[in-house]
Scaffold this active site. Structure first.
Site, PDB file in Angstrom:
ATOM      1  N   HIS A 122      38.349   1.301  19.810  1.00 35.20           N
ATOM      2  CA  HIS A 122      38.869   2.092  20.929  1.00 35.20           C
ATOM      3  C   HIS A 122      37.742   2.718  21.748  1.00 35.20           C
ATOM      4  O   HIS A 122      37.899   2.960  22.949  1.00 35.20           O
ATOM      5  CB  HIS A 122      39.835   3.167  20.421  1.00 35.20           C
ATOM      6  CG  HIS A 122      41.169   2.617  20.004  1.00 35.20           C
ATOM      7  ND1 HIS A 122      42.299   3.386  19.892  1.00 35.20           N
ATOM      8  CD2 HIS A 122      41.542   1.358  19.694  1.00 35.20           C
ATOM      9  CE1 HIS A 122      43.317   2.620  19.530  1.00 35.20           C
ATOM     10  NE2 HIS A 122      42.887   1.391  19.384  1.00 35.20           N
ATOM     11  N   ASN A 165      45.779   6.863  20.786  1.00 27.50           N
ATOM     12  CA  ASN A 165      44.827   7.611  19.961  1.00 27.50           C
ATOM     13  C   ASN A 165      45.449   8.848  19.308  1.00 27.50           C
ATOM     14  O   ASN A 165      45.154   9.181  18.155  1.00 27.50           O
ATOM     15  CB  ASN A 165      43.632   8.060  20.813  1.00 27.50           C
ATOM     16  CG  ASN A 165      42.796   6.886  21.298  1.00 27.50           C
ATOM     17  OD1 ASN A 165      42.790   5.826  20.670  1.00 27.50           O
ATOM     18  ND2 ASN A 165      42.100   7.067  22.402  1.00 27.50           N
ATOM     19  N   ARG A 186      38.901   1.174  13.637  1.00 31.22           N
ATOM     20  CA  ARG A 186      39.747   1.228  14.837  1.00 31.22           C
ATOM     21  C   ARG A 186      39.146   2.144  15.904  1.00 31.22           C
ATOM     22  O   ARG A 186      39.193   1.854  17.100  1.00 31.22           O
ATOM     23  CB  ARG A 186      41.146   1.718  14.442  1.00 31.22           C
ATOM     24  CG  ARG A 186      42.103   1.797  15.607  1.00 31.22           C
ATOM     25  CD  ARG A 186      43.543   1.949  15.115  1.00 31.22           C
ATOM     26  NE  ARG A 186      44.476   1.944  16.225  1.00 31.22           N
ATOM     27  CZ  ARG A 186      45.205   2.997  16.587  1.00 31.22           C
ATOM     28  NH1 ARG A 186      45.114   4.139  15.914  1.00 31.22           N
ATOM     29  NH2 ARG A 186      46.030   2.910  17.602  1.00 31.22           N
ATOM     30  N   HIS A 190      43.273  -6.252  11.252  1.00 33.17           N
ATOM     31  CA  HIS A 190      44.558  -5.735  10.771  1.00 33.17           C
ATOM     32  C   HIS A 190      44.849  -6.173   9.339  1.00 33.17           C
ATOM     33  O   HIS A 190      45.988  -6.198   8.918  1.00 33.17           O
ATOM     34  CB  HIS A 190      45.685  -6.144  11.728  1.00 33.17           C
ATOM     35  CG  HIS A 190      45.671  -5.375  13.021  1.00 33.17           C
ATOM     36  ND1 HIS A 190      46.545  -5.601  14.060  1.00 33.17           N
ATOM     37  CD2 HIS A 190      44.874  -4.354  13.446  1.00 33.17           C
ATOM     38  CE1 HIS A 190      46.296  -4.761  15.059  1.00 33.17           C
ATOM     39  NE2 HIS A 190      45.271  -4.006  14.714  1.00 33.17           N
TER      40      HIS A 190
HETATM   41  C1  HEM Z   1      44.483  -7.460  19.398  1.00 33.46           C
HETATM   42  C2  HEM Z   1      45.015  -6.362  19.897  1.00 33.46           C
HETATM   43  C3  HEM Z   1      45.263  -5.138  19.066  1.00 33.46           C
HETATM   44  C4  HEM Z   1      46.390  -4.382  19.111  1.00 33.46           C
HETATM   45  C5  HEM Z   1      47.593  -4.596  20.011  1.00 33.46           C
HETATM   46  C6  HEM Z   1      46.238  -3.331  18.135  1.00 33.46           C
HETATM   47  C7  HEM Z   1      47.180  -2.336  17.889  1.00 33.46           C
HETATM   48  C8  HEM Z   1      47.142  -1.468  16.816  1.00 33.46           C
HETATM   49  C9  HEM Z   1      48.143  -0.482  16.507  1.00 33.46           C
HETATM   50  C10 HEM Z   1      49.381  -0.194  17.338  1.00 33.46           C
HETATM   51  C11 HEM Z   1      47.784   0.123  15.357  1.00 33.46           C
HETATM   52  C12 HEM Z   1      48.537   1.222  14.600  1.00 33.46           C
HETATM   53  C13 HEM Z   1      47.977   2.552  14.983  1.00 33.46           C
HETATM   54  C14 HEM Z   1      48.441   3.692  14.126  1.00 33.46           C
HETATM   55  O1  HEM Z   1      49.636   3.933  13.981  1.00 33.46           O
HETATM   56  O2  HEM Z   1      47.570   4.344  13.555  1.00 33.46           O
HETATM   57  C15 HEM Z   1      46.550  -0.480  14.938  1.00 33.46           C
HETATM   58  C16 HEM Z   1      45.881  -0.153  13.798  1.00 33.46           C
HETATM   59  C17 HEM Z   1      44.646  -0.640  13.468  1.00 33.46           C
HETATM   60  N1  HEM Z   1      43.863  -1.468  14.252  1.00 33.46           N
HETATM   61 FE1  HEM Z   1      44.459  -2.494  15.853  1.00 33.46          FE
HETATM   62  N2  HEM Z   1      45.036  -3.475  17.519  1.00 33.46           N
HETATM   63  C18 HEM Z   1      44.397  -4.550  18.067  1.00 33.46           C
HETATM   64  C19 HEM Z   1      43.127  -4.989  17.770  1.00 33.46           C
HETATM   65  C20 HEM Z   1      42.294  -4.388  16.856  1.00 33.46           C
HETATM   66  C21 HEM Z   1      40.890  -4.655  16.712  1.00 33.46           C
HETATM   67  C22 HEM Z   1      40.083  -5.596  17.601  1.00 33.46           C
HETATM   68  C23 HEM Z   1      40.449  -3.888  15.687  1.00 33.46           C
HETATM   69  C24 HEM Z   1      39.066  -3.752  15.125  1.00 33.46           C
HETATM   70  C25 HEM Z   1      38.118  -4.642  15.255  1.00 33.46           C
HETATM   71  C26 HEM Z   1      41.589  -3.165  15.171  1.00 33.46           C
HETATM   72  C27 HEM Z   1      41.587  -2.348  14.069  1.00 33.46           C
HETATM   73  C28 HEM Z   1      42.675  -1.649  13.606  1.00 33.46           C
HETATM   74  C29 HEM Z   1      42.702  -0.968  12.331  1.00 33.46           C
HETATM   75  C30 HEM Z   1      41.607  -0.984  11.292  1.00 33.46           C
HETATM   76  C31 HEM Z   1      43.934  -0.307  12.251  1.00 33.46           C
HETATM   77  C32 HEM Z   1      44.436   0.610  11.133  1.00 33.46           C
HETATM   78  C33 HEM Z   1      44.056   2.036  11.476  1.00 33.46           C
HETATM   79  C34 HEM Z   1      44.333   3.066  10.424  1.00 33.46           C
HETATM   80  O3  HEM Z   1      44.757   2.731   9.333  1.00 33.46           O
HETATM   81  O4  HEM Z   1      44.085   4.261  10.693  1.00 33.46           O
HETATM   82  N3  HEM Z   1      42.689  -3.470  15.926  1.00 33.46           N
HETATM   83  N4  HEM Z   1      46.182  -1.439  15.854  1.00 33.46           N
END
Ligand code: HEM
Ligand SMILES: *[C@@H]1O[C@H](CO)[C@@H](O)[C@H](O)[C@H]1NC(C)=O
Ligand SMILES: *[C@@H]1O[C@H](CO)[C@@H](O)[C@H](O)[C@H]1NC(C)=O
Length: 336
Positions: A75, A103, A71, A202
């Site tokens: 970002h 973040n 993530r 995700h």
């Molecule tokens: C398509 C639009 C996307 C939205 C709206 C979005 C939104 C989010 C949100 C709100 C979280 C939760 C954050 C938290 O509470 O830690 C999250 C987690 C995550 N996102 Fe996305 N995301 C998107 C695309 C992506 C992309 C493109 C990737 C990587 C290629 C990604 C990888 C991740 C990962 C791996 C997590 C888990 C993070 C953790 O466990 O610390 N996301 N995302």
């Protein structure tokens, strides 16, 4: 001996022309793409292996960090390009990207990048950028968790700036609809298809309750709960995220089936109404996207390959190369 001399000059001229031609070709390819596979081969042999070892050791202790690192790379790339700006700490009067709502409180894995950086600085000071380290680490995290592997070009340089104000509008939000997601990715040079593909990230990780709790209680004035949520799944989410929860750090897994495995179950979740965010479920509100999600859920192999290709593209957004930017000594601080 005019004959021999003539032949000598002829071969000299040929060699000269050949050299000029080679130089022109080299220059023109350099102008097209300054990033190269194994860029550090000469300047820091084994750099990628060093990062991989650090990542594997960290994830061996705590698999969840892999999601954090993936993530973080996303970002980084979506805000002013993949320039390591997401890693910079705030200083007095200069709130960095870390302070942004998307973040703050939830990005994780910074220590893993710091550790890799420290090892590389000890081995070959000033050679490997934080932006490259993050790109390698994201790739290695996906692979560690069972996802695909891909060759990644390197040679990125680090920015010397990170401002919280630059984050706004560049990152998609968890309440985005399909059109907004598409626009957001298009603005970064990524297609709608690549947006759908990358959303499959995700399949790992977790989220703070605050990013989806609106779907569980008081959805709107007439409907208490988001009807696109599978009711059984919603019931389980309510246990993890109670209403008026006093704990701001409560989290839920993004993929309740296999939270730490990089597989295609994200797409199955979307099909079944078990995707965590409104933005995830949005992939099932468009006919063409629905078909893609359905087929990715039935067969993950093509998606794995597409994911690798889309990650390569994402990791090259707005990179600094050549003499641009700097190679930070400490990923959290710009060089003085
Ligand atoms: C398509 C639009 C996307 C939205 C709206 C979005 C939104 C989010 C949100 C709100 C979280 C939760 C954050 C938290 O509470 O830690 C999250 C987690 C995550 N996102 Fe996305 N995301 C998107 C695309 C992506 C992309 C493109 C990737 C990587 C290629 C990604 C990888 C991740 C990962 C791996 C997590 C888990 C993070 C953790 O466990 O610390 N996301 N995302
Ligand atoms: C960052 O780099 C730019 C261009 O290389 C330079 O003009 C600027 O002064 C630098 N900023 C800081 C804070 O070092
Ligand atoms: C509440 O949400 C439901 C389901 O999405 C929708 O059908 C309804 O129109 C919404 N009502 C209001 C007042 O927004």
């Amino acid at each position: 001996m005019p004959g021999a001399q003539g032949r000598y000059w002829e071969s000299f001229r040929l060699k000269l022309i050949l050299r000029i031609a080679i130089a022109v070709i080299l220059l023109s390819t350099q102008a097209n793409s300054q990033l190269q596979v194994n860029f550090h081969r000469g300047s820091c042999p084994g750099a990628e292996a060093t990062v991989r070892n650090v990542v594997n050791a960290a994830l061996g202790k705590s698999r969840g960090l892999g999601a954090g690192i993936l993530r973080m790379h996303f970002h980084d790339c979506f805000v002013n390009g993949c320039d390591g700006s997401v890693l910079i700490d705030s200083t007095t009067g200069n709130p960095s990207e870390k302070e942004a709502g998307a973040n703050k409180a939830s990005l994780r894995g910074f220590e893993v990048i710091d550790n890799a950086k420290a090892q590389l600085e000890a081995k070959c000071p000033g050679m490997v950028s934080c932006a490259d380290i993050l790109a390698f680490a994201a790739r290695d995290s996906v692979f560690f968790l069972g996802g695909p592997f891909w060759q990644i070009k390197s040679g990125r340089r680090d920015s010397n700036i990170s401002r919280v104000a630059d984050v706004g509008g560049n990152l998609p939000g968890p309440s985005s609809n399909f059109q907004q997601l598409t626009q957001n990715f298009l603005a970064k040079g990524l297609s709608q298809a690549e947006m759908i593909t990358l959303s499959g990230a995700h399949t790992i990780g977790q989220s703070l309750c605050s990013f989806f709790i609106n779907r569980l209680y008081n959805f709107n004035s007439t409907t208490p709960q988001d009807p696109s949520l599978d009711p059984q799944y919603a019931t389980r989410l309510k246990v993890l995220c109670p209403q008026n929860n006093p704990n701001p750090n409560s989290v839920a897994p993004l993929d309740p089936l296999t939270p730490n495995s990089f597989d295609n179950s994200y797409f199955t979740n979307v099909v079944q109404g078990r995707a965590l965010f409104t933005s995830d479920q949005a992939l099932f509100t468009d006919a063409a996207s629905m078909a893609t999600v359905q087929s990715n859920s039935e067969n993950g192999s093509p998606w794995r390959e597409m994911f690798a290709q889309a990650m390569i593209k994402m990791s090259e957004i707005g990179v600094l190369t050549g003499h641009q930017g700097e190679i930070r000594k400490n990923c959290r601080v710009i060089n003085s």
